[in-house]
Structures are given as C-alpha cells and as structure tokens.
Design a protein around this motif. Structure first.
Motif, short mmCIF file in Angstrom:
data_model
loop_
_atom_site.label_atom_id
_atom_site.label_comp_id
_atom_site.label_asym_id
_atom_site.label_seq_id
_atom_site.Cartn_x
_atom_site.Cartn_y
_atom_site.Cartn_z
N VAL A 41 -13.64 3.88 -10.97
CA VAL A 41 -12.49 2.99 -10.81
C VAL A 41 -12.95 1.54 -10.95
N ASP A 42 -14.00 1.22 -10.24
CA ASP A 42 -14.57 -0.12 -10.28
C ASP A 42 -14.98 -0.49 -11.70
N GLY A 72 -5.86 2.45 -11.02
CA GLY A 72 -5.60 1.50 -9.94
C GLY A 72 -5.04 2.18 -8.70
N ARG A 73 -4.26 3.21 -8.91
CA ARG A 73 -3.63 3.95 -7.83
C ARG A 73 -4.64 4.49 -6.82
N ARG A 112 0.80 -1.22 0.00
CA ARG A 112 0.00 0.00 0.00
C ARG A 112 0.83 1.27 0.00
N ARG A 168 -10.37 -3.90 -3.69
CA ARG A 168 -10.74 -2.60 -3.13
C ARG A 168 -11.54 -1.79 -4.14
N ALA A 169 -11.20 -1.89 -5.42
CA ALA A 169 -11.96 -1.18 -6.45
C ALA A 169 -13.40 -1.69 -6.48
N ALA A 170 -13.56 -3.00 -6.39
CA ALA A 170 -14.89 -3.62 -6.49
C ALA A 170 -15.66 -3.56 -5.17
N GLY A 226 -1.85 -6.95 -6.89
CA GLY A 226 -2.89 -6.50 -7.80
C GLY A 226 -4.26 -7.01 -7.40
N THR A 282 -7.22 3.17 -5.66
CA THR A 282 -7.76 2.21 -4.68
C THR A 282 -7.01 2.28 -3.35
N ALA A 283 -5.85 2.90 -3.34
CA ALA A 283 -5.10 3.05 -2.09
C ALA A 283 -5.65 4.21 -1.27
N LEU A 341 -11.92 -1.10 -14.16
CA LEU A 341 -11.18 -2.35 -13.96
C LEU A 341 -12.06 -3.56 -14.27
N VAL A 372 -5.80 -4.58 -5.18
CA VAL A 372 -6.29 -3.43 -5.94
C VAL A 372 -7.68 -3.72 -6.51
N GLN A 429 -1.46 -4.50 -12.24
CA GLN A 429 -1.55 -3.60 -11.09
C GLN A 429 -0.47 -3.91 -10.06
#
Lengths: 189, 189
Positions: free
Chosen positions: B114-115, B96-97, A97, A163-165, A157, B99-100, B118, A160, B156
């Motif tokens: 973002v979701d 992707g960045r 992270r 967390r996006a989903a 990844g 998501t942090a 991806l 990543v 990612q």
DNA sequence: GTCTATACGCTGATAGAC
DNA sequence: GTCTATCAGCGTATAGAC
C-alpha cells in the motif's frame, strides 16, 4: 461518569481504531469495564450503541472545527489555521474513517451523521471562501463549493497517505501543497 | 482459471468491499466456489492470501496509472486525464481503502505494498510536475513533491466524500476544484 | 489438489438472578 | 441497573480421506 457514557466513549475509541466491522460488543465492554447486561440495558444492540457513539464523535468534530473556523483573519488565514490545527494524524479522522466501513455505508442511520458532518464542513469552508471573494481577498475565478470539496478531500486523503506511509510527512506535504495553490489566489495573504 | 487465481480474485473483491477485518476465509471460499482445503493448500492462511491479493491489486492499479500518465500532452493535461479517468467512485480505492484497516496497518508485510503504491504514484506526479516546470508549462513556485501529495490526497479524500454522501458528486467537485487551482499555475494550458 | 470433518474461541444476543 | 449463564452461528485453522 455514568455507565452509559463510558460505553459510548469506549465505542467511540474502538470505532476510530477498528471501524464498525472490527469492533465487537465484547471489546467495548472490556474497555468500559462493565458487563453485557449494562450494554443491553442502555442500548438496543451494537448498531444502536454505535449510532450514539458516531453522533457524539460528529458533534465533537463539528464543535472543534467551528471553533477554529470562527477565529479572526483573512479567508486564507482561517482555512490555513483550520488545516494546521493539532491533529493525531496517524489515527486518521474518526468520521471520515467510517466511510471505509461496509456496514456503515449500508445502514442509512449510521451513514447519515457522517454525511451531514462532512457536508457541513464543506458548506462552512465554501462560505468562508465566498466571503473572502466578496471582500476582495480571494480570486473570484474559484468556485467556492468546488474548492471547499478540494480542501476537505485533501484533509481526508492526507490521513490516508500518512497511514499508508506510517508517517505524518505526506499529510503535511499535501496540506502545504494545497495552501501554496490557494495562496496564489489570495490578494491579501 | 486456476483455483489459486480464483481465490486471489475473490479476496481482492472482498478486501475492496469489506477490508481485511471484514473479510473471512469462509466468504472468500464461498465467492470462489472452492472448499477450505484448497485455500490452505495454496496459502498459509488468511494473511498470506490477503498479501497475494493486495500485491495483485497494487500491481493492477500501478499499471492503469502508468498507462494514463504516459499519455501525451502538457503536464496539466496528463494530470487532468489521470484524475478524470473512469473510476468506480463509490467503491473507493482498492489500495487506499486498506489504510483504514487496523490489521493492515499493524502488519508491515500487508502495509508495504500500500505504502509503495501510493509513494510511487506521488513520485510519478512529482516527476510530471517537475518536467512541466522545466518546459515552462508550470509555475516554478510550486514544490512538486508537495503538489503531488495534494493531488493524490484529493483523489483519496474524494472517495471518502463520495461514499459519505452516497453520490459521486463531491468527488467530482473536489477534482474540479483542484484542477482549477492547478490551471492557474499552468502557462500553456 | 480438493474435499469433508472436527475443533475452539469469538460474535451478538436473550434470559433471568440479584 | 448490573451481573452471569447460556445459545446458535461464525472465524480461522488442522487432520485426514479421496
């Protein structure tokens, strides 16, 4: 627990959740339940405290990985066991992270433990793959160092994507997809 | 270029470099070369401007990926071409960045693009893999959705490893390792 | 539309009492 | 060792002139 230790643990949690840029001394002190004086007594400032916290997190991650990777089994079994170990997927990786953080990347002292930890993990996996090859468990077509980088990358990844989903599902799909690819190269799986 | 557009572009760059938490309106205005009044005239505030910037970055990333994935070739060739496309590896992925970033994850409107991006990328790759299977180019042992998640995760995660190491090398090793695994499942490669 | 002025809480740190 | 006081500057936003 000592005040110093409480400060480090609070910082570890906040760095994990919010990164270096998003973590203020005020928030650390509030979580630790101590005053500002304590922090500046034990540490030179925010970067110094963050370094102690990152080193601690790196040490803990290394210890957990070492414990899992040392378990018995074939190369594929040991790798699968490590990948499928219990994780708080939606929290992401406390070490990986930090690579998103511009101030961590900009400060060599803060980046170093991150670099060392991820490089160590790749080296361990490469070693396991290499041993597997020499035991005839694994195809010698694969380059251990490349495959090890792929494995760690899938892990990082996967966080990543999860967390996006807002769901652990893509993380587990990424792991399953990787293990399926690896399984076809194992001769004793 | 319009003031509005300059604000969006400056925000895109800063979000990529420093994330949402690390990006202040002040920094955006300085980079765009406009006063505060302009920003609050065109946008409701930082979250609103960030949303416009993220949507723009998502759109651009989708367009680039679409262009590469639509090129001719076998499934494996198209995937390899996409993975090996020119990238500014050490800058990481502008989508992707995010998501942090705790504030992005906490705000559904910011997380959504973002979701979507991806998820779309995974769907495209799954489609290519599935087509490859039906053409006999690819082993039907693989689950397209899982393999697609693995591919995007390697990308990612490759950025994470590269930024940790301060070098593009682990990124390319991770890609090479993945392509080696995929190649052994291709029947026309 | 764009600018400057103003506001208030937070950031990161120092000083010094206890 | 730990606390509170104090500080200059930043983060985010509003008001209102031009």
């Amino acid at each position: 627990m000592s005040t110093r230790q409480r400060l480090i643990e609070s910082t570890q949690e906040l760095l994990w959740e919010r990164g270096y840029v998003g973590t203020s001394p005020r928030a650390i002190l509030a979580r630790a339940g101590v005053g500002q004086g304590s922090m500046y007594h034990h540490f030179a400032g925010k970067p110094d405290l963050a370094l102690a916290a990152v080193q601690c997190s790196a040490q803990q991650l290394t210890a957990v990985a070492e414990e899992h990777l040392a378990r018995p089994g074939t190369a594929l079994e040991r790798i699968a066991g490590f990948l499928n170990r219990e994780r708080e997927v939606l929290r992401g990786c406390p070490i990986g992270r930090l690579t998103a953080d511009p101030d961590v990347i900009a400060r060599p002292t803060l980046r170093q433990p991150v670099d060392v930890t991820l490089a160590w993990l790749q080296a361990q996996l490469a070693e396991i793959l290499s041993e597997g090859q020499s035991r005839g468990e694994f195809s010698t077509d694969l380059v251990p160092a490349d495959t090890a980088a792929t494995i760690v990358a899938v892990l990082q990844g996967g966080y990543v994507l999860a967390r996006a989903a807002g769901s652990v599902e893509p993380f587990h799909r990424a792991i399953d997809g990787l293990l399926a690819l690896l399984a076809s190269h194992a001769t004793n799986g």
